[in-house]
Design an enzyme around this catalytic site. Sequence first.
Site, PDB file in Angstrom:
ATOM      1  N   TYR A 191      13.142  -8.704  43.189  1.00 18.54           N
ATOM      2  CA  TYR A 191      13.639  -8.040  41.970  1.00 18.54           C
ATOM      3  C   TYR A 191      14.705  -8.890  41.258  1.00 18.54           C
ATOM      4  CZ  TYR A 191      16.123  -4.720  39.011  1.00 18.54           C
ATOM      5  OH  TYR A 191      16.733  -4.119  37.940  1.00 18.54           O
ATOM      6  N   TYR A 243      15.116   3.734  28.352  1.00 23.06           N
ATOM      7  CA  TYR A 243      15.914   4.640  29.193  1.00 23.06           C
ATOM      8  C   TYR A 243      16.356   5.881  28.424  1.00 23.06           C
ATOM      9  CZ  TYR A 243      16.319  -0.011  31.247  1.00 23.06           C
ATOM     10  OH  TYR A 243      16.049  -1.245  31.727  1.00 23.06           O
TER      11      TYR A 243
HETATM   12  O1  DON Z   1      19.286  -4.322  37.906  1.00 18.79           O
HETATM   13  C1  DON Z   1      20.068  -4.878  37.132  1.00 18.79           C
HETATM   14  O2  DON Z   1      21.214  -4.551  37.084  1.00 18.79           O
HETATM   15  C2  DON Z   1      19.620  -5.989  36.187  1.00 18.79           C
HETATM   16  N1  DON Z   1      19.223  -7.116  36.851  1.00 18.79           N
HETATM   17  C3  DON Z   1      18.638  -5.569  35.178  1.00 18.79           C
HETATM   18  C4  DON Z   1      19.149  -4.443  34.378  1.00 18.79           C
HETATM   19  C5  DON Z   1      18.739  -4.390  32.958  1.00 18.79           C
HETATM   20  O3  DON Z   1      18.410  -5.340  32.292  1.00 18.79           O
HETATM   21  C6  DON Z   1      18.858  -3.036  32.362  1.00 18.79           C
HETATM   22  N2  DON Z   1      18.381  -3.033  31.026  1.00 18.79           N
HETATM   23  N3  DON Z   1      18.821  -2.745  29.991  1.00 18.79           N
END
Ligand code: DON
Length: 328
Positions: A191, A243
């Site tokens: 991830y 979201y």
């Molecule tokens: O999981 C995380 O915190 C990040 N790597 C990805 C989160 C993200 O981009 C949320 N989107 N708006």
Amino acid sequence: MSNLSQVEQIVQDIYEKYRDVTKGEVATYIPELGKANPDHFGICLATVDGHVFTAGNAEEEFTIQSICKPFAFQMALEQHGREETLKHVGVEPSGDAFNAIELEPYTMRPYNAMVNAGAIAVSSLIKQESEEGGVCSFIAKMQRAAGRSLRIDPAVCASEAATGNRNRAIAYLMLNHGIIDGQVDHTLHQYFSQCSLLVTARDLAMMAATLANMGINPVTRDRVFDFRYVRDTLTVMFTCGLYDHAGEWAYHVGLPAKSGVGGGIIAVVNRQLGIAVYSPRLDAKGNSVRGILASRDLASHLGLHAFEFTNVGSSFMQWLGEGELATR
Ligand code: DON
């Protein structure tokens, strides 16, 4: 003025209109992301017949972050099929923040593949035996969608891992409910690596255009995604891609989309084009401020909203070839 140069002009005008907007903050909860230049702003639009329109910093690299999620979901569907994938992740909008620690009641699945919980469940499905195997196959797929060679930013990936305890908590909660297997670190590596892929707005627009084009890259003509599952991916992008802003987005822009905390946003106009905007200053929900503004204007000026009747009828591409554009 030809229709092509009209589009070029519209993209450039929207870029100029929002160039000086400084609202929002660059993400710093992953320290490496805080190094982004807040002034960078790029727009790219790629059509299914291979036209590319750009303005601003469309060739600037940044990390894809959550925009990896629809593509990883697509890969899980291709590798495991619908029935098996949906045992591990739902398709229901959560209306909550991207990093919410919550699962669906009864099924205990993450709500959808666009929130962190769902993306981690998907990472568990597409990881391979060796840690690098799954990461390499994700990169390989994304390269084909972008039509150029891509790499991971190791500093961002390390920063994600160092500060990723909330994602770790989500992963262990899902392990507790049997949604993911016991290889938690391996899954999180998959991830974090996916989120750390370096892309440009042009790459993202081409990836979005590949989804729009039933899985075929419009320039290389490579059949990248299995079209039987593109519908699934676009549906979840439409209902869950932004979201707790997903309803507002659907109302004002009306397109399947996905945002990332690196500052990117993509939108897909089915069978017609892909849009990407890059601007790292984010609103309180983690979405790019200028990304949302520019996308709204593009949808409105080009009549791209899924339920639009007024401007170009049902087909932007048809107009690009022949018709008249009555911009608003
Ligand atoms: O999981 C995380 O915190 C990040 N790597 C990805 C989160 C993200 O981009 C949320 N989107 N708006």
